[in-house]
Each structure stands twice: as C-alpha cells, then as structure tokens.
Design an enzyme around this catalytic site. Structure first.
Site, PDB file in Angstrom:
ATOM      1  N   LYS A  97       0.811  -1.225   0.000  1.00 20.15           N
ATOM      2  CA  LYS A  97       0.000   0.000   0.000  1.00 20.15           C
ATOM      3  C   LYS A  97       0.847   1.279   0.000  1.00 20.15           C
ATOM      4  O   LYS A  97       0.451   2.287  -0.581  1.00 20.15           O
ATOM      5  CB  LYS A  97      -0.969  -0.002   1.183  1.00 20.15           C
ATOM      6  CG  LYS A  97      -2.128  -0.975   0.957  1.00 20.15           C
ATOM      7  CD  LYS A  97      -3.219  -0.817   2.003  1.00 20.15           C
ATOM      8  CE  LYS A  97      -4.499  -1.520   1.575  1.00 20.15           C
ATOM      9  NZ  LYS A  97      -4.384  -2.995   1.611  1.00 20.15           N
ATOM     10  N   GLU A 119     -10.411   7.299   2.946  1.00 21.61           N
ATOM     11  CA  GLU A 119     -11.309   6.472   3.737  1.00 21.61           C
ATOM     12  C   GLU A 119     -10.647   5.117   3.910  1.00 21.61           C
ATOM     13  O   GLU A 119      -9.765   4.748   3.132  1.00 21.61           O
ATOM     14  CB  GLU A 119     -12.680   6.395   3.110  1.00 21.61           C
ATOM     15  CG  GLU A 119     -12.936   5.777   1.758  1.00 21.61           C
ATOM     16  CD  GLU A 119     -11.821   5.396   0.853  1.00 21.61           C
ATOM     17  OE1 GLU A 119     -11.432   4.216   0.928  1.00 21.61           O
ATOM     18  OE2 GLU A 119     -11.358   6.215   0.059  1.00 21.61           O
ATOM     19  N   SER A 386       1.544 -10.003  -1.239  1.00 22.92           N
ATOM     20  CA  SER A 386       1.170  -8.596  -1.042  1.00 22.92           C
ATOM     21  C   SER A 386       1.360  -8.064   0.373  1.00 22.92           C
ATOM     22  O   SER A 386       1.556  -6.865   0.552  1.00 22.92           O
ATOM     23  CB  SER A 386      -0.279  -8.384  -1.482  1.00 22.92           C
ATOM     24  OG  SER A 386      -1.159  -9.215  -0.749  1.00 22.92           O
TER      25      SER A 386
HETATM   26  C1  LIG Z   1      -5.318  -3.908   0.831  1.00 19.80           C
HETATM   27  C2  LIG Z   1      -4.679  -5.203   0.531  1.00 19.80           C
HETATM   28  C3  LIG Z   1      -5.038  -5.983  -0.598  1.00 19.80           C
HETATM   29  C4  LIG Z   1      -6.171  -5.644  -1.525  1.00 19.80           C
HETATM   30  O1  LIG Z   1      -6.097  -4.440  -2.223  1.00 19.80           O
HETATM   31  P1  LIG Z   1      -5.785  -4.359  -3.780  1.00 19.80           P
HETATM   32  O2  LIG Z   1      -5.944  -2.927  -4.105  1.00 19.80           O
HETATM   33  O3  LIG Z   1      -6.783  -5.215  -4.503  1.00 19.80           O
HETATM   34  O4  LIG Z   1      -4.410  -4.856  -3.979  1.00 19.80           O
HETATM   35  C5  LIG Z   1      -4.332  -7.144  -0.830  1.00 19.80           C
HETATM   36  N1  LIG Z   1      -3.348  -7.576  -0.008  1.00 19.80           N
HETATM   37  C6  LIG Z   1      -2.982  -6.862   1.091  1.00 19.80           C
HETATM   38  C7  LIG Z   1      -1.889  -7.378   1.967  1.00 19.80           C
HETATM   39  C8  LIG Z   1      -3.640  -5.657   1.401  1.00 19.80           C
HETATM   40  O5  LIG Z   1      -3.271  -4.978   2.501  1.00 19.80           O
END
Ligand SMILES: *Cc1c(COP(=O)(O)O)cnc(C)c1O
Length: 405
Positions: A97, A119, A386
């Site tokens: 993020k 938000e 992610s």
């Molecule tokens: C917020 C988040 C997501 C989902 O958001 P995308 O915009 O679809 O990538 C996926 N994995 C993690 C670890 C997150 O914090």
C-alpha cells in the site's frame, strides 16, 4: 449505493478515461474540476525526472525497496512448480500500500495541497496514508465507518499516534462504502487545499491510472529480478485482490507478453453465492459504483450488494476498470479461494517457509495449493506476496480455535 449519477463528462476524451468500456467519470459536476486538475498534474509530474527521483528515493530509503524476489523451495515442492514470492510484505507498513500512498502524497505536495483525506475499512490504507502524510509533511484526515472503528482499534490507535484525524461516518451501514461516498462529497468542497488519496485502482478517472502507475514498480522489479535469476520471463504471475492495486502493479509489466499467464484471485468467502461471497467476477456484472463502470456485485435492479469475506482487505464489492477489462478480454484469469482454504493456506505457508501471510495474500497461496494441475513441473511462477499477516493474527487464531471445538 446512492451515487449522484451526473452526466458522464468523460465524453470529451473517452479513450483516455476508460479501459475498453470500463472506467469513466460518473460523478457529480461538482467533482469535475478536482478530477481534471488531478489528471493534468499527474500527466505533468509523473514523467518529470525530478519527481521520479524524489519518489524513487523515498521508496528506497524510507519504504525499503526494491523488495526481494524469493525462491520459496518448500512451497514450490508442495505446489509442484518453481515459485518465487515477490516480498511486498517487506515494504514499510507490511504491504504494497505504501507504494501508492507515497506517490500520491508527493503528487499532492507538488500540486500545492496541504492536506490528504481518505477512507479506510480495515484501517491498513488509513495507516499507509498517515505514514505518507508524515513523510511528505501533509495533514491527514481519515474517514472511517463507525462499525469499522469499533472492529479495528489497533489501526485507529496507529493512525492517531501518527497524527491523523479520524472522522467517524455513521450514515447507512457505517461501513466502508459509506465512507467512500462521504469522502468524495467532502473532497468536492475542499479540493483547493486537499487531495483525496484513493486507496486502490478504483474510482473515477484518473484515480485507477494513478494508483496502477505508482504500484507498477512491483512488476518492473519482478521483471528485472526474474530475468536475472532465470534468464526468461515467468510462465505465470498470481496475485490476490479486490480493487486490484497489487495485482495490476504486478501484472502491468507482463500484459503485452501474451505467453505469461495472469491469475487474479478474489475472495470466494464462504460459498459462491451472492450473500456469502466477495467474488465480483464470478457473481457480479458491469455497473456504476464510486464514479466508474466496473464489475460489481449488484442485484437485478442495480443496487450494489455488500461483499462478504473474512479477509477485510478483499471486502469490496467491485473490481477496478483495468482489471475488469483484462478479465473481459480474456487476458487475465479470474479465480477465487474460499475462506476455509485461505486459513489452511496461512498454515501451510507459515510451516513450510516461516512466513505468515496476510489473509488477502493467502488467497493467492490457497489458489495455487488447490489448483496444482494449472502449473507444470518445469514452470516458473511469481506469486505477488502482497502483505504480512501480523494484522490478522487474532482472526487466524480464532478460526483455528473454533475449528478445534
Ligand atoms: C489492501 C490489501 C489488498 C487488496 O487491495 P488491492 O488494491 O486489490 O491490492 C491485498 N493484499 C494486502 C496485503 C492488502 O493490505
């Protein structure tokens, strides 16, 4: 949801505001000046060498990039192909993020804004925005549903410690989709001093383009790293998501390479039915939500249906315009994983590799574990890892406790 369906002013330059039929600017006229100002600023600063240098230095020295591409040997054995993990969990804040929030905060500063609003539902994007605001010397105000504030006390505390102002939203259900509407409304009245920092590749143009561009650092790194390690492109890239920012960040560098298969894994929730799932590609259809045409969960009369999954970060009913386009044109496979399999996948990753993934990330892991036949023995697959799972620890432990009873 109650979206003010103003005239779609994207008629002026339909090619630039859309991906195929998806995207656009379905917003109240009040918001148009802010969107046009933002579009112009992004086109000016994003290619600017000075801006890029500042952004890249921040990503490197503050954010910890480039993140490693890790050959996960035991997990590879379990799945039956060669798997590399793109370690976005090692980005400061624990997920991808920050790539986006740092980029937009810098852009806002260049535009002469003094304040960021956004938000957040689970609080992760709010925390990443508060961090970026501090790094770029901007005030931060975060809109959050009252129920989400109750459910996420530790992220609320983090945001407060970082100096952000939290504004509770209690209209409607008191959950995220109301906060988005509130934030867009707020932005229309204060865009002179304030930037709305969109958290994923959703919303009216130019937000989806801006967020995907800042996240594309992920795929650019993957491409260089895999060429160095393997001497060729991967056979597949697998990513989880809802709005699509981490997935597009990873995919964008490979879209033109038709031989690289792209797998997008969304939240299947408990079952594949519209009351118990977040699988908008499986169960949804194109509709207008939050200012853009995207695949979304909706009923026959076009009312947006709430999504349902145990993974807070995937609990959004729509899929961003670019993702919707990649899916509709067949370039990307849309897949899903059920909650039960996701929790099991956390355990497998923890025990095989010593890595505790975020529940969102565990969707991509679960998909690979449950669909081994998709990946041949001699194939090289990159899984976009992610985020880390510390934030989900309680949910994970509670799940296995309940399971034992
Ligand atoms: C917020 C988040 C997501 C989902 O958001 P995308 O915009 O679809 O990538 C996926 N994995 C993690 C670890 C997150 O914090």
């Amino acid at each position: 949801m109650k979206l003010s369906k103003g005239k779609n002013s994207s008629n002026q330059s339909p090619k630039e505001t859309r991906f195929g039929e998806f995207g656009g600017r379905y917003v109240n006229e009040m918001l148009m000046p802010a969107l046009l100002e933002l579009e112009e600023a992004f086109e000016k600063y994003y290619p600017d060498p000075e801006f890029r240098e500042e952004y890249e230095n921040l990503l490197k020295d503050f954010g910890g990039r480039p993140t490693p591409l890790y050959h996960a040997k035991s997990f590879s054995e379990q799945v039956g192909c060669k798997v590399y993990l793109k370690r976005e969990d090692l980005t400061y804040g624990g997920s991808h993020k920050l790539n986006n929030t740092l980029g937009q905060a810098l852009l806002a500063k260049r535009m002469g804004k003094s304040r960021l609003i956004t938000e957040t539902a689970a609080g992760m994007h709010g925390v990443a925005t508060a961090i970026a605001g501090d790094a770029c010397e901007l005030e931060v105000e975060v809109f959050m549903g009252v129920h989400d504030i109750e459910r996420q006390p530790s992220n609320v505390d983090r945001m407060k410690l970082l100096g952000a102002k939290i504004t509770p939203v209690d209209i409607g259900g008191g959950v995220l989709k109301d906060a988005v509407s509130d934030t867009l409304r707020e932005w229309a009245s204060c865009s002179g001093s304030t930037h709305y920092l969109m958290g994923s590749t959703v919303g009216p143009h130019p937000f989806p383009e801006i967020v995907a561009s800042f996240q594309s650092v992920i795929g650019k790194e993957i491409r260089n790293q895999i060429l160095e390690k393997e001497g060729h492109l991967p056979d597949a890239v697998v990513a989880c998501g809802s709005g699509g920012s981490n997935a597009l960040g990873a995919f964008r560098s490979f879209v033109e390479d038709e031989e690289v298969r792209l797998y997008f894994v969304e939240g299947g929730g408990e079952h594949l039915d519209a009351d118990n799932s977040a699988a908008a590609f499986q169960l949804g259809s194109p509709g207008v939500i939050h200012g853009a045409l995207m695949f979304t969960l909706q009923d026959e009369s076009g009312q947006i249906k709430p999504s349902k999954t145990r993974s807070a970060g995937l609990n959004y009913p729509a899929r961003g315009p670019e993702l919707s386009y990649l899916y509709e044109t067949g370039r990307m496979n849309a897949c899903y994983a059920f909650d039960d399999d996701v929790f099991e996948a956390v355990k497998v990753m923890a025990r095989s590799e010593g890595l505790i993934p975020a529940l969102e990330t565990a969707h991509a892991i679960a998909y690979m574990l449950d669909n081994k036949e998709e990946f041949d023995e001699d194939e090289v697959v990159v899984l976009n890892y992610s985020g880390r799972g510390d934030k989900d620890l309680e949910t994970i432990l509670r799940y296995f406790e309940d399971d034992d009873d």
